[in-house]
Design a protein around this motif. Structure first.
Motif, PDB file in Angstrom:
ATOM      1  N   ILE A 265     103.203  10.205  49.050  1.00  0.00           N
ATOM      2  CA  ILE A 265     102.703  10.821  50.286  1.00  0.00           C
ATOM      3  C   ILE A 265     103.282  12.227  50.431  1.00  0.00           C
ATOM      4  CG2 ILE A 265     102.803  10.701  52.808  1.00  0.00           C
ATOM      5  CD1 ILE A 265     102.681   7.656  52.560  1.00  0.00           C
ATOM      6  N   GLY A 266     102.402  13.192  50.650  1.00  0.00           N
ATOM      7  CA  GLY A 266     102.829  14.570  50.835  1.00  0.00           C
ATOM      8  C   GLY A 266     103.225  15.279  49.559  1.00  0.00           C
ATOM      9  N   ARG A 267     102.942  14.687  48.420  1.00  0.00           N
ATOM     10  CA  ARG A 267     103.364  15.259  47.136  1.00  0.00           C
ATOM     11  C   ARG A 267     102.160  15.315  46.181  1.00  0.00           C
ATOM     12  NH1 ARG A 267     106.910  12.485  44.199  1.00  0.00           N
ATOM     13  NH2 ARG A 267     108.004  14.365  43.463  1.00  0.00           N
ATOM     14  N   GLU A 268     102.364  15.995  45.051  1.00  0.00           N
ATOM     15  CA  GLU A 268     101.306  16.157  44.039  1.00  0.00           C
ATOM     16  C   GLU A 268     100.050  16.715  44.685  1.00  0.00           C
ATOM     17  OE1 GLU A 268     102.852  12.717  40.964  1.00  0.00           O
ATOM     18  OE2 GLU A 268     101.440  12.132  42.541  1.00  0.00           O
ATOM     19  N   ASN A 269     100.240  17.894  45.299  1.00  0.00           N
ATOM     20  CA  ASN A 269      99.188  18.490  46.127  1.00  0.00           C
ATOM     21  C   ASN A 269      98.287  19.474  45.391  1.00  0.00           C
ATOM     22  OD1 ASN A 269     100.254  17.178  48.501  1.00  0.00           O
ATOM     23  ND2 ASN A 269     101.906  18.691  48.473  1.00  0.00           N
ATOM     24  N   PHE A 270      98.686  19.935  44.202  1.00  0.00           N
ATOM     25  CA  PHE A 270      97.894  20.930  43.491  1.00  0.00           C
ATOM     26  C   PHE A 270      96.719  20.262  42.782  1.00  0.00           C
ATOM     27  CE2 PHE A 270     102.418  22.253  43.245  1.00  0.00           C
ATOM     28  CZ  PHE A 270     102.353  23.269  44.195  1.00  0.00           C
ATOM     29  N   ASP A 271      95.533  20.801  42.978  1.00  0.00           N
ATOM     30  CA  ASP A 271      94.369  20.255  42.279  1.00  0.00           C
ATOM     31  C   ASP A 271      94.453  20.512  40.782  1.00  0.00           C
ATOM     32  OD1 ASP A 271      93.084  19.065  44.356  1.00  0.00           O
ATOM     33  OD2 ASP A 271      91.573  20.628  44.632  1.00  0.00           O
ATOM     34  N   THR A 272      95.035  21.659  40.415  1.00  0.00           N
ATOM     35  CA  THR A 272      95.095  22.051  39.012  1.00  0.00           C
ATOM     36  C   THR A 272      96.495  22.546  38.679  1.00  0.00           C
ATOM     37  OG1 THR A 272      92.778  22.763  39.118  1.00  0.00           O
ATOM     38  CG2 THR A 272      94.079  23.545  37.242  1.00  0.00           C
ATOM     39  N   ARG A 273      96.949  22.184  37.473  1.00  0.00           N
ATOM     40  CA  ARG A 273      98.221  22.707  36.963  1.00  0.00           C
ATOM     41  C   ARG A 273      97.942  23.297  35.584  1.00  0.00           C
ATOM     42  NH1 ARG A 273     103.149  18.964  39.084  1.00  0.00           N
ATOM     43  NH2 ARG A 273     104.239  20.741  38.186  1.00  0.00           N
ATOM     44  N   ARG A 274      98.107  24.611  35.500  1.00  0.00           N
ATOM     45  CA  ARG A 274      97.770  25.312  34.258  1.00  0.00           C
ATOM     46  C   ARG A 274      99.047  25.836  33.598  1.00  0.00           C
ATOM     47  NH1 ARG A 274      94.104  30.666  34.420  1.00  0.00           N
ATOM     48  NH2 ARG A 274      96.009  31.495  35.363  1.00  0.00           N
ATOM     49  N   TYR A 275      99.205  25.518  32.312  1.00  0.00           N
ATOM     50  CA  TYR A 275     100.349  25.979  31.533  1.00  0.00           C
ATOM     51  C   TYR A 275      99.841  26.906  30.437  1.00  0.00           C
ATOM     52  CZ  TYR A 275     102.857  22.101  33.751  1.00  0.00           C
ATOM     53  OH  TYR A 275     103.424  21.241  34.654  1.00  0.00           O
ATOM     54  N   THR A 276     100.332  28.142  30.437  1.00  0.00           N
ATOM     55  CA  THR A 276      99.976  29.127  29.427  1.00  0.00           C
ATOM     56  C   THR A 276     101.185  29.375  28.538  1.00  0.00           C
ATOM     57  OG1 THR A 276      98.454  30.183  30.984  1.00  0.00           O
ATOM     58  CG2 THR A 276      99.072  31.432  29.010  1.00  0.00           C
ATOM     59  N   TYR A 277     100.968  29.354  27.241  1.00  0.00           N
ATOM     60  CA  TYR A 277     102.063  29.498  26.282  1.00  0.00           C
ATOM     61  C   TYR A 277     102.252  30.955  25.860  1.00  0.00           C
ATOM     62  CZ  TYR A 277     102.824  24.508  25.730  1.00  0.00           C
ATOM     63  OH  TYR A 277     103.160  23.197  25.960  1.00  0.00           O
ATOM     64  N   PHE A 278     103.522  31.356  25.775  1.00  0.00           N
ATOM     65  CA  PHE A 278     103.893  32.675  25.276  1.00  0.00           C
ATOM     66  C   PHE A 278     104.918  32.500  24.168  1.00  0.00           C
ATOM     67  CE2 PHE A 278     102.139  33.583  29.397  1.00  0.00           C
ATOM     68  CZ  PHE A 278     101.520  34.816  29.248  1.00  0.00           C
ATOM     69  N   LEU A 279     104.928  33.438  23.239  1.00  0.00           N
ATOM     70  CA  LEU A 279     105.816  33.321  22.087  1.00  0.00           C
ATOM     71  C   LEU A 279     107.231  33.798  22.368  1.00  0.00           C
ATOM     72  CD1 LEU A 279     103.453  34.375  19.155  1.00  0.00           C
ATOM     73  CD2 LEU A 279     104.115  32.073  19.891  1.00  0.00           C
ATOM     74  N   ASP A 280     107.401  34.646  23.390  1.00  0.00           N
ATOM     75  CA  ASP A 280     108.753  35.111  23.686  1.00  0.00           C
ATOM     76  C   ASP A 280     108.942  35.266  25.181  1.00  0.00           C
ATOM     77  OD1 ASP A 280     108.427  38.111  24.491  1.00  0.00           O
ATOM     78  OD2 ASP A 280     107.264  37.900  22.644  1.00  0.00           O
ATOM     79  N   ASP A 281     110.202  35.307  25.585  1.00  0.00           N
ATOM     80  CA  ASP A 281     110.559  35.327  26.991  1.00  0.00           C
ATOM     81  C   ASP A 281     110.135  36.637  27.659  1.00  0.00           C
ATOM     82  OD1 ASP A 281     112.062  33.916  29.162  1.00  0.00           O
ATOM     83  OD2 ASP A 281     113.243  35.762  29.099  1.00  0.00           O
ATOM     84  N   ARG A 464     115.751  31.082  22.555  1.00  0.00           N
ATOM     85  CA  ARG A 464     115.601  31.973  23.711  1.00  0.00           C
ATOM     86  C   ARG A 464     115.833  33.423  23.300  1.00  0.00           C
ATOM     87  NH1 ARG A 464     120.333  30.051  27.017  1.00  0.00           N
ATOM     88  NH2 ARG A 464     121.160  29.942  24.894  1.00  0.00           N
ATOM     89  N   GLN A 465     114.888  34.268  23.654  1.00  0.00           N
ATOM     90  CA  GLN A 465     115.060  35.692  23.367  1.00  0.00           C
ATOM     91  C   GLN A 465     116.201  36.280  24.189  1.00  0.00           C
ATOM     92  OE1 GLN A 465     113.378  37.353  21.002  1.00  0.00           O
ATOM     93  NE2 GLN A 465     112.224  35.508  20.472  1.00  0.00           N
ATOM     94  N   GLY A 466     116.520  35.673  25.322  1.00  0.00           N
ATOM     95  CA  GLY A 466     117.573  36.196  26.181  1.00  0.00           C
ATOM     96  C   GLY A 466     118.925  35.542  25.980  1.00  0.00           C
ATOM     97  N   THR A 486     126.706  34.079  13.024  1.00  0.00           N
ATOM     98  CA  THR A 486     125.485  34.838  13.247  1.00  0.00           C
ATOM     99  C   THR A 486     124.583  34.066  14.205  1.00  0.00           C
ATOM    100  OG1 THR A 486     124.410  33.813  11.330  1.00  0.00           O
ATOM    101  CG2 THR A 486     125.536  35.924  10.972  1.00  0.00           C
ATOM    102  N   LEU A 487     123.692  34.783  14.868  1.00  0.00           N
ATOM    103  CA  LEU A 487     122.699  34.181  15.759  1.00  0.00           C
ATOM    104  C   LEU A 487     121.337  34.233  15.096  1.00  0.00           C
ATOM    105  CD1 LEU A 487     121.527  33.138  18.467  1.00  0.00           C
ATOM    106  CD2 LEU A 487     121.475  35.535  19.235  1.00  0.00           C
ATOM    107  N   ARG A 488     120.632  33.109  15.115  1.00  0.00           N
ATOM    108  CA  ARG A 488     119.259  33.064  14.612  1.00  0.00           C
ATOM    109  C   ARG A 488     118.365  32.504  15.704  1.00  0.00           C
ATOM    110  NH1 ARG A 488     116.694  29.795   9.412  1.00  0.00           N
ATOM    111  NH2 ARG A 488     114.643  30.796   9.490  1.00  0.00           N
ATOM    112  N   VAL A 489     117.379  33.297  16.113  1.00  0.00           N
ATOM    113  CA  VAL A 489     116.418  32.875  17.134  1.00  0.00           C
ATOM    114  C   VAL A 489     115.102  32.542  16.452  1.00  0.00           C
ATOM    115  CG1 VAL A 489     115.175  33.546  19.218  1.00  0.00           C
ATOM    116  CG2 VAL A 489     117.532  34.325  18.868  1.00  0.00           C
ATOM    117  N   ILE A 490     114.610  31.318  16.678  1.00  0.00           N
ATOM    118  CA  ILE A 490     113.363  30.865  16.070  1.00  0.00           C
ATOM    119  C   ILE A 490     112.418  30.391  17.169  1.00  0.00           C
ATOM    120  CG2 ILE A 490     114.467  30.239  13.894  1.00  0.00           C
ATOM    121  CD1 ILE A 490     114.517  27.347  14.797  1.00  0.00           C
TER     122      ILE A 490
END
Length: 631
Positions: A265-281, A464-466, A486-490
């Motif tokens: 009750i009172g929750r899950e109110n969004f009709d649509t949930r859209r997730y867009t993917y990006f390759l970096d932060d 994470r790029q950051g 060393t740091l490796r970001v993949i």
């Protein structure tokens, strides 16, 4: 306890960590083997026995609109319960995510509480040797078929066989047996685990008839393999459309069977949930600043929170920047050292690595002093060890005295402090001395094995790029003593696959805890989990002492016994330096486009419950006109 994300991508981390507990009895008004609905394992729920809805929600919240989110990386599967593949946003490795309902739903606003969902009640005997769940007769799949006891039994069997998390979580559950058309009994191979009857409610229920059927091409479906065929579900959302690896859109199910349940009750109110993917932060950040791709940005970096939130939309009041309390956010976050690698198997080496991490300077110069150093695996609660062991905790540890570091009994555990100009020299010298004790010496400016000449070098893996502001200063300090880090970001998908298969030297790991740890401790620390791909025993701990202490925690007889056992476990983990602890903060930092209606109060146990927000159409139209939003 189990922690999991509910229907979010890697950028939306709120309303996610939900906890159960491992001891005590349910409501004082309930008796053994009596049907129970809402109950608390730490005393009575604040709602009592007549839970109607969460007290913070707006029961008349309007439905509609779109919640936009960004996700880093990509995806190639709609099956989150196997090690293979990268599940799409909205799915959850543990729990039902947006698509599936679980037997019970863990409370958002108080710890160690569950409320009815697919199951309307459960019961268990005095000796905690089994648990019986009774299904809600109204529970149905999106195709209209009822959720049956056969679905529950089948789900238990396939999840325990294929999901590393469920396998360890329900390790002591031997079988699920249908007693009638609405009741399922889960039988245990041990008695006295006070958590186990309760946490069976976390079982996600999958549609047996769909998974055992065939796809549109006549091919038999396989629950053990990745798939991009949208599965049949039972929860408030279903997949509307997707672009493999790039976008997934979920739509609210208008005739969702559970919409009138108290937890909904009172929750899950969004009709649509859209997730867009990006390759970096960086690209994801620009998408948030522009608007239309991400509506709510969860910020974890104090430096960014204080410095980059100054773009025009925020200055105009069209983006709101706000801090929310989250009392349960304390956890272990740190550099997890993979002891499966021979390089890290000497405890003195791992201790030396901890001396090189300068938290104080990073916190002062980059984080505006807003972070707190983590000093316990159970930070922020009475479960954290402190001082010297005493009382029952000491009695527990004395049993393993010859297998533990002597300092554990004589010294208070403390991490190195970099509070003066001289501190760096002192701490790095301590690190060099520890390396020397382990057979490593500095030669020509490099830390090498005194016998073989092998350089001490390793890689810190991240997606994470950051990540650089925290990791690079650590690398710089290590290089001052000749250690070649060393740091490796993949990308995210490669990172998940490598971590699942323990193919790394060191990673930044987050290990969330609750007020009452339980079966999930096996997934974190047990010898069995160390060799099981997909487990969260990132450090590869294989210790008979730790295994024994984990069982002592799981089978604690009461709260005092649990405290003593957890203090002992915490102390053993700390003194073995499996992790270089980083920092924590008891707040959730959100910046969001001003398109939402939000209840006057938000829960402070987990932080804000985004599912209780809704789209304010007037605000959304104003933003669209001003910014020509594509939403």
């Amino acid at each position: 306890m189990r922690s999991f994300r509910v229907g979010t991508g890697s950028k939306l981390l709120i309303a996610a960590v939900v906890a159960t507990c491992s001891f005590a009895v349910a409501s004082a008004t309930a008796h053994a083997d009596e049907w129970r609905t809402t109950s608390s394992l730490l005393g009575d729920s604040k709602y009592g026995d007549n839970f109607q809805r969460y007290d913070y929600v707006n029961p008349d919240a309007p439905k509609g609109g779109t919640l936009n989110s960004t996700v880093l990386g990509t995806f190639d599967s709609f099956n989150p319960y196997i090690v293979q593949g990268a599940p799409a946003a909205g799915f959850a490795q543990f729990g039902g995510g947006l698509l599936y309902d679980t037997l019970m739903e863990q409370a958002i606003d108080e710890g160690s509480v569950s409320h009815p969902l697919v199951a309307e009640a459960y019961k268990y005997p005095d000796d905690f040797s089994s648990a019986t769940y009774r299904l809600n007769p109204d529970a149905t799949w999106h195709d209209g078929q009822p959720i049956t006891v056969d679905d529950v039994v089948w789900s238990f069997n396939v999840l325990k066989a294929n999901s590393p998390m469920y396998n360890r979580y329900f390790e002591n559950v031997t079988e699920a047996v249908a007693l009638s058309d609405r009741e399922i009994e889960f039988r245990f191979n041990q008695k006295g685990n006070r958590e186990l009857p309760k946490i069976l409610g976390d079982l996600v229920v999958l549609p047996k008839h769909w998974w055992e059927g065939t796809d549109k091409n006549g091919r038999k479906r396989d629950i053990t393999r990745p798939t991009l065929e949208p599965p049949l579900g039972s929860a408030a959302y279903r997949i509307k459309s997707f672009k493999p690896g790039a976008e997934i859109i979920w739509e609210r199910v208008p005739d969702y069977w559970g919409a009138k349940l108290p937890v909904k009750i009172g929750r899950e109110n969004f009709d649509t949930r859209r997730y867009t993917y990006f390759l970096d932060d960086s690209a994801a950040w620009l998408a948030f600043v522009k608007g239309g791709f991400e509506d709510i940005n969860s910020e974890n970096s104090a430096r960014r929170w204080m410095t980059v939130y100054n773009f025009p939309a925020l200055q105009a009041g069209d983006v709101i920047k706000k801090e929310f309390k989250a009392n349960s956010r304390a956890n272990m976050q740190g550099f997890a050292i993979n002891t499966r690698r021979p390089l890290f198997q000497d405890r003195r080496v791992r201790e030396a690595l901890s001396y090189a991490f300068d938290f104080d300077t990073i916190n002062r110069t980059q984080s505006f002093g807003l972070n707190t150093r983590i000093t316990s695996y159970f930070m922020g609660s009475d479960l954290a060890s402190s001082g010297l062991p005493q009382g029952e905790e000491l009695e527990i540890l004395d049993q393993y005295k010859d297998q533990l570091p002597p300092e554990l009994f004589t010294q208070e555990f403390k991490l190195p402090v970099y509070d003066t100009p001289q501190a760096e020299r002192k701490n790095l010298k301590a690190a060099v001395d520890l390396f020397a004790q382990a057979g490593w010496v500095i030669k020509d400016g490099k830390m090498v094995n005194a016998q073989t000449g092998q350089p001490f070098s390793f890689e810190i893996l991240d997606f994470r790029q950051g990540a650089e502001p925290t990791i690079n200063p650590y690398i710089a300090n290590l290089r001052k003593i000749g250690v070649g880090a060393t740091l490796r970001v993949i990308d995210d998908t490669q990172y998940v696959n490598r971590v699942n298969n323990f193919d790394f030297d060191m990673i930044t790991a987050v290990l969330p805890q609750s007020d009452s740890p339980g079966n999930e401790q096996r997934d974190f620390w047990s010898s069995k989990a160390a060799g099981t791909p997909g487990s969260r025993n990132y450090s590869g701990i294989r210790s008979p002492v730790v295994d024994a202490l984990v069982d002592r925690v799981i089978f604690a007889k009461d709260r005092d016994d649990l405290l003593a056992a957890t203090h002992a476990l915490d102390r053993v983990l700390l003194w073995n330096y499996y992790v270089v602890p980083q920092f924590t903060r008891p707040d959730v930092w959100l910046a969001y486009w001003n398109k939402f209606g939000i209840p006057d109060k938000q829960p402070t146990y987990l932080g804000p419950d985004i599912d209780s927000w809704w789209i304010d159409q007037d605000k959304e139209k104003a933003l669209a006109a001003k910014y020509k939003s594509t939403d």
